[in-house]
Structures are given as C-alpha cells and as structure tokens.
Scaffold this motif. Structure first.
Motif, PDB file in Angstrom:
ATOM      1  N   HIS A  49       0.828  -1.207   0.000  1.00  0.00           N
ATOM      2  CA  HIS A  49       0.000   0.000   0.000  1.00  0.00           C
ATOM      3  C   HIS A  49       0.865   1.260   0.000  1.00  0.00           C
ATOM      4  CE1 HIS A  49      -3.780   2.087   0.432  1.00  0.00           C
ATOM      5  NE2 HIS A  49      -3.336   2.741   1.499  1.00  0.00           N
ATOM      6  N   GLY A  50       2.051   1.157   0.593  1.00  0.00           N
ATOM      7  CA  GLY A  50       2.985   2.277   0.620  1.00  0.00           C
ATOM      8  C   GLY A  50       3.800   2.433  -0.647  1.00  0.00           C
ATOM      9  N   GLY A  51       3.603   1.531  -1.609  1.00  0.00           N
ATOM     10  CA  GLY A  51       4.279   1.672  -2.888  1.00  0.00           C
ATOM     11  C   GLY A  51       5.355   0.643  -3.174  1.00  0.00           C
ATOM     12  N   MET A  52       5.666  -0.213  -2.214  1.00  0.00           N
ATOM     13  CA  MET A  52       6.684  -1.232  -2.455  1.00  0.00           C
ATOM     14  C   MET A  52       6.110  -2.333  -3.349  1.00  0.00           C
ATOM     15  SD  MET A  52       8.780  -3.609   0.228  1.00  0.00           S
ATOM     16  CE  MET A  52      10.047  -2.430   0.649  1.00  0.00           C
ATOM     17  N   THR A  53       6.879  -2.735  -4.336  1.00  0.00           N
ATOM     18  CA  THR A  53       6.464  -3.824  -5.216  1.00  0.00           C
ATOM     19  C   THR A  53       6.930  -5.145  -4.614  1.00  0.00           C
ATOM     20  OG1 THR A  53       6.681  -2.373  -7.136  1.00  0.00           O
ATOM     21  CG2 THR A  53       6.608  -4.745  -7.549  1.00  0.00           C
ATOM     22  N   LEU A  54       5.987  -6.043  -4.398  1.00  0.00           N
ATOM     23  CA  LEU A  54       6.304  -7.362  -3.850  1.00  0.00           C
ATOM     24  C   LEU A  54       6.267  -8.381  -4.980  1.00  0.00           C
ATOM     25  CD1 LEU A  54       4.098  -7.144  -0.638  1.00  0.00           C
ATOM     26  CD2 LEU A  54       6.551  -6.724  -0.817  1.00  0.00           C
ATOM     27  N   MET A  55       7.240  -9.266  -5.006  1.00  0.00           N
ATOM     28  CA  MET A  55       7.398 -10.208  -6.112  1.00  0.00           C
ATOM     29  C   MET A  55       6.126 -11.004  -6.394  1.00  0.00           C
ATOM     30  SD  MET A  55      10.124 -13.331  -6.636  1.00  0.00           S
ATOM     31  CE  MET A  55      11.505 -12.296  -6.242  1.00  0.00           C
ATOM     32  N   PHE A  56       5.447 -11.475  -5.341  1.00  0.00           N
ATOM     33  CA  PHE A  56       4.267 -12.320  -5.535  1.00  0.00           C
ATOM     34  C   PHE A  56       2.956 -11.581  -5.286  1.00  0.00           C
ATOM     35  CE2 PHE A  56       7.741 -15.175  -4.263  1.00  0.00           C
ATOM     36  CZ  PHE A  56       7.818 -15.931  -5.417  1.00  0.00           C
ATOM     37  N   GLY A  57       3.040 -10.304  -5.025  1.00  0.00           N
ATOM     38  CA  GLY A  57       1.845  -9.524  -4.731  1.00  0.00           C
ATOM     39  C   GLY A  57       1.578  -9.498  -3.237  1.00  0.00           C
ATOM     40  N   PRO A  58       0.775  -8.530  -2.786  1.00  0.00           N
ATOM     41  CA  PRO A  58       0.576  -8.359  -1.345  1.00  0.00           C
ATOM     42  C   PRO A  58      -0.156  -9.508  -0.663  1.00  0.00           C
ATOM     43  CG  PRO A  58      -0.708  -6.747  -2.598  1.00  0.00           C
ATOM     44  CD  PRO A  58       0.143  -7.478  -3.570  1.00  0.00           C
ATOM     45  N   LEU A  59      -1.245  -9.986  -1.236  1.00  0.00           N
ATOM     46  CA  LEU A  59      -2.000 -11.056  -0.577  1.00  0.00           C
ATOM     47  C   LEU A  59      -1.221 -12.370  -0.511  1.00  0.00           C
ATOM     48  CD1 LEU A  59      -5.678 -10.390  -1.728  1.00  0.00           C
ATOM     49  CD2 LEU A  59      -4.754 -10.262   0.582  1.00  0.00           C
ATOM     50  N   PRO A  60      -0.653 -12.861  -1.613  1.00  0.00           N
ATOM     51  CA  PRO A  60       0.134 -14.102  -1.500  1.00  0.00           C
ATOM     52  C   PRO A  60       1.325 -13.964  -0.548  1.00  0.00           C
ATOM     53  CG  PRO A  60      -0.426 -13.697  -3.790  1.00  0.00           C
ATOM     54  CD  PRO A  60      -0.822 -12.469  -3.018  1.00  0.00           C
ATOM     55  N   THR A  61       1.956 -12.797  -0.524  1.00  0.00           N
ATOM     56  CA  THR A  61       3.085 -12.602   0.379  1.00  0.00           C
ATOM     57  C   THR A  61       2.619 -12.618   1.834  1.00  0.00           C
ATOM     58  OG1 THR A  61       4.247 -11.317  -1.306  1.00  0.00           O
ATOM     59  CG2 THR A  61       5.032 -11.102   0.963  1.00  0.00           C
ATOM     60  N   ALA A  62       1.523 -11.937   2.117  1.00  0.00           N
ATOM     61  CA  ALA A  62       0.977 -11.934   3.479  1.00  0.00           C
ATOM     62  C   ALA A  62       0.525 -13.335   3.886  1.00  0.00           C
ATOM     63  CB  ALA A  62      -0.174 -10.942   3.585  1.00  0.00           C
ATOM     64  N   MET A  63      -0.053 -14.079   2.946  1.00  0.00           N
ATOM     65  CA  MET A  63      -0.458 -15.451   3.258  1.00  0.00           C
ATOM     66  C   MET A  63       0.767 -16.325   3.540  1.00  0.00           C
ATOM     67  SD  MET A  63      -3.837 -16.244   0.921  1.00  0.00           S
ATOM     68  CE  MET A  63      -3.193 -15.687  -0.651  1.00  0.00           C
ATOM     69  N   ALA A  64       1.861 -16.091   2.833  1.00  0.00           N
ATOM     70  CA  ALA A  64       3.100 -16.833   3.096  1.00  0.00           C
ATOM     71  C   ALA A  64       3.629 -16.503   4.492  1.00  0.00           C
ATOM     72  CB  ALA A  64       4.145 -16.518   2.029  1.00  0.00           C
ATOM     73  N   VAL A  65       3.535 -15.237   4.880  1.00  0.00           N
ATOM     74  CA  VAL A  65       3.950 -14.846   6.228  1.00  0.00           C
ATOM     75  C   VAL A  65       3.062 -15.551   7.260  1.00  0.00           C
ATOM     76  CG1 VAL A  65       4.131 -12.915   7.871  1.00  0.00           C
ATOM     77  CG2 VAL A  65       4.940 -12.637   5.517  1.00  0.00           C
ATOM     78  N   ALA A  66       1.760 -15.603   7.011  1.00  0.00           N
ATOM     79  CA  ALA A  66       0.832 -16.282   7.924  1.00  0.00           C
ATOM     80  C   ALA A  66       1.190 -17.761   8.051  1.00  0.00           C
ATOM     81  CB  ALA A  66      -0.612 -16.115   7.446  1.00  0.00           C
ATOM     82  N   LEU A  67       1.491 -18.407   6.933  1.00  0.00           N
ATOM     83  CA  LEU A  67       1.881 -19.820   6.973  1.00  0.00           C
ATOM     84  C   LEU A  67       3.159 -20.005   7.783  1.00  0.00           C
ATOM     85  CD1 LEU A  67       1.074 -20.845   3.285  1.00  0.00           C
ATOM     86  CD2 LEU A  67      -0.160 -21.564   5.354  1.00  0.00           C
ATOM     87  N   ALA A  68       4.113 -19.102   7.605  1.00  0.00           N
ATOM     88  CA  ALA A  68       5.368 -19.187   8.361  1.00  0.00           C
ATOM     89  C   ALA A  68       5.115 -19.005   9.856  1.00  0.00           C
ATOM     90  CB  ALA A  68       6.359 -18.145   7.856  1.00  0.00           C
ATOM     91  N   VAL A  69       4.256 -18.054  10.209  1.00  0.00           N
ATOM     92  CA  VAL A  69       3.937 -17.817  11.620  1.00  0.00           C
ATOM     93  C   VAL A  69       3.244 -19.035  12.224  1.00  0.00           C
ATOM     94  CG1 VAL A  69       2.457 -16.436  13.152  1.00  0.00           C
ATOM     95  CG2 VAL A  69       3.898 -15.299  11.463  1.00  0.00           C
ATOM     96  N   LEU A  70       2.309 -19.607  11.497  1.00  0.00           N
ATOM     97  CA  LEU A  70       1.611 -20.797  11.992  1.00  0.00           C
ATOM     98  C   LEU A  70       2.574 -21.968  12.162  1.00  0.00           C
ATOM     99  CD1 LEU A  70      -1.638 -20.344   9.934  1.00  0.00           C
ATOM    100  CD2 LEU A  70      -1.499 -20.403  12.436  1.00  0.00           C
ATOM    101  N   PHE A  71       3.491 -22.129  11.225  1.00  0.00           N
ATOM    102  CA  PHE A  71       4.513 -23.171  11.347  1.00  0.00           C
ATOM    103  C   PHE A  71       5.350 -22.938  12.611  1.00  0.00           C
ATOM    104  CE2 PHE A  71       8.860 -24.652  10.575  1.00  0.00           C
ATOM    105  CZ  PHE A  71       8.628 -26.002  10.361  1.00  0.00           C
ATOM    106  N   LEU A  72       5.739 -21.687  12.860  1.00  0.00           N
ATOM    107  CA  LEU A  72       6.552 -21.372  14.044  1.00  0.00           C
ATOM    108  C   LEU A  72       5.784 -21.602  15.346  1.00  0.00           C
ATOM    109  CD1 LEU A  72       8.461 -18.212  12.790  1.00  0.00           C
ATOM    110  CD2 LEU A  72       9.372 -20.526  13.152  1.00  0.00           C
ATOM    111  N   PHE A  73       4.487 -21.319  15.358  1.00  0.00           N
ATOM    112  CA  PHE A  73       3.691 -21.656  16.540  1.00  0.00           C
ATOM    113  C   PHE A  73       3.717 -23.162  16.777  1.00  0.00           C
ATOM    114  CE2 PHE A  73       1.282 -17.504  16.390  1.00  0.00           C
ATOM    115  CZ  PHE A  73       1.635 -17.103  17.668  1.00  0.00           C
ATOM    116  N   GLY A  74       3.609 -23.934  15.715  1.00  0.00           N
ATOM    117  CA  GLY A  74       3.682 -25.383  15.844  1.00  0.00           C
ATOM    118  C   GLY A  74       5.036 -25.843  16.372  1.00  0.00           C
ATOM    119  N   VAL A  75       6.105 -25.244  15.856  1.00  0.00           N
ATOM    120  CA  VAL A  75       7.454 -25.565  16.330  1.00  0.00           C
ATOM    121  C   VAL A  75       7.564 -25.267  17.827  1.00  0.00           C
ATOM    122  CG1 VAL A  75       9.887 -24.859  16.199  1.00  0.00           C
ATOM    123  CG2 VAL A  75       8.588 -25.296  14.101  1.00  0.00           C
ATOM    124  N   PHE A  76       7.066 -24.105  18.237  1.00  0.00           N
ATOM    125  CA  PHE A  76       7.106 -23.724  19.651  1.00  0.00           C
ATOM    126  C   PHE A  76       6.358 -24.742  20.503  1.00  0.00           C
ATOM    127  CE2 PHE A  76       5.194 -21.414  23.245  1.00  0.00           C
ATOM    128  CZ  PHE A  76       6.349 -21.025  23.908  1.00  0.00           C
TER     129      PHE A  76
END
Length: 191
Positions: A133-160
């Motif tokens: 939204h601030g103008g940065m271009t993300l390689m996979f687009g904002p929604l897929p990138t945010a979903m990837a971050v969510a998947l990583a966070v969920l994986f880390l909760f599982g690891v914990f």
C-alpha cells in the motif's frame, strides 16, 4: 521496586503456564483468522488493497479486544475463587496480602498477553499489505506474500508447541501448517 513486586506476584500466582497457553492459542487464532480473511479476498473478485487492510485491521482489533476482555473476566473470577478458598482455609482475611494483590493484578497481566497475542500476530502478517500500500512492489503480490507470512507464523507456533510439549519440532510445525493448508483449501472451494 516495581519489577520486584511483579516477580513476587507472579511467584505467588504462577500464571506462566496459562499465559504461555493463551499466547499460543490466541496468536494461532489471529494468524489463522488473517490467513482466512486474505484467502477469502484472494479468491474473490479483485478487491481494493485499502479494503483488505481495513478489514484485516478491524478483525485484528476485534480479536485483541475479545482476548483482553474474555481473559480478564475469566482470570479475575478464578483468582477471586482461589483467594476465597485460601482465606477459608486460613480462617482469616487476606485483603492486605500479596495474595490479594496477585488476585487483582495477575488477571490484567494474563489479559494483556491474551489480547496482545492475536493483535501483534495479525499486525506482523499484515506487514506485506502495508508495504504494498505504501508503494513497495512485492514479487508475488501483497495477498500471496501476506499469506506466506501467515503460513510461516503458523509453522513457528507449531514448532514452539513441539518444543514445549517435548515432541519433534518439525512434526509439530508441519501439523500446524497442515491445518492452515486445509483451511485455505476449504476457503478456495467456497470461492
């Protein structure tokens, strides 16, 4: 002085386990909720990024307020109950004791953990949306990138949780990831 007082109250009431549990459970809820919202927007017709951000932020705030209020109400009741049982066993009032102070302050501490966990988790997951939204271009687009971050966070909760429970961390992380992928699949089928 204040830190020493907090340590004393924590030692008396021992809320560490419940705070850890609330942190993980509500953080996980926040991450899965954000993933679900973003997946819903992703499979819908093109939605303005500002609408996605506002919707996700509203959900994050609602999760935070829900966590804060529900934990305070339930933990305050539990602390009052425990204090009343202790007073009954001691056959005296503990109004001016460390136990009474713990019964007052510990619910607030537990509530803060319970409320901040989903809120902070959601805000971390939303970072790619704000960057785009601030103008940065993300390689996979904002929604897929945010979903990837969510998947990583969920994986880390599982690891914990795997580490806390003494199970193999990778297996526990993959279990959390599987729940997230099934959720995404169900939302995709609805879309």
């Amino acid at each position: 002085m204040l830190l020493q007082r907090i340590r004393t109250l924590l030692k008396i009431s021992r809320p560490e386990e419940i705070m850890r549990r609330y942190f993980v459970v509500n953080g996980y809820d926040g991450a899965l909720t954000m993933l679900g919202l973003m997946m819903g927007f992703h499979v819908s017709d093109r939605v303005d990024l500002a609408v996605v951000i506002t919707s996700c932020l509203a959900a994050a705030l609602a999760l935070g307020m829900s966590g804060l209020s529900s934990a305070y109400i339930s933990e305050a009741a539990e602390q009052r109950r425990a204090l009343a049982q202790l007073e009954k066993a001691m056959v005296s009032s503990l109004d001016e004791s460390h136990h009474a102070r713990a019964a007052t302050w510990v619910p607030w501490l537990v509530a803060l953990v319970n409320g901040l966990s989903p809120l902070l988790t959601a805000l971390i997951i939303m970072m790619p949306l704000w960057l785009a939204h601030g103008g940065m271009t993300l390689m996979f687009g904002p929604l897929p990138t945010a979903m990837a971050v969510a998947l990583a966070v969920l994986f880390l909760f599982g690891v914990f949780l795997g580490r806390v429970g003494g199970t193999f961390w990778l297996w526990s992380g993959l279990q959390s990831l599987m729940v997230a992928l099934v959720t995404m699949g169900l939302i995709y089928l609805l879309g």
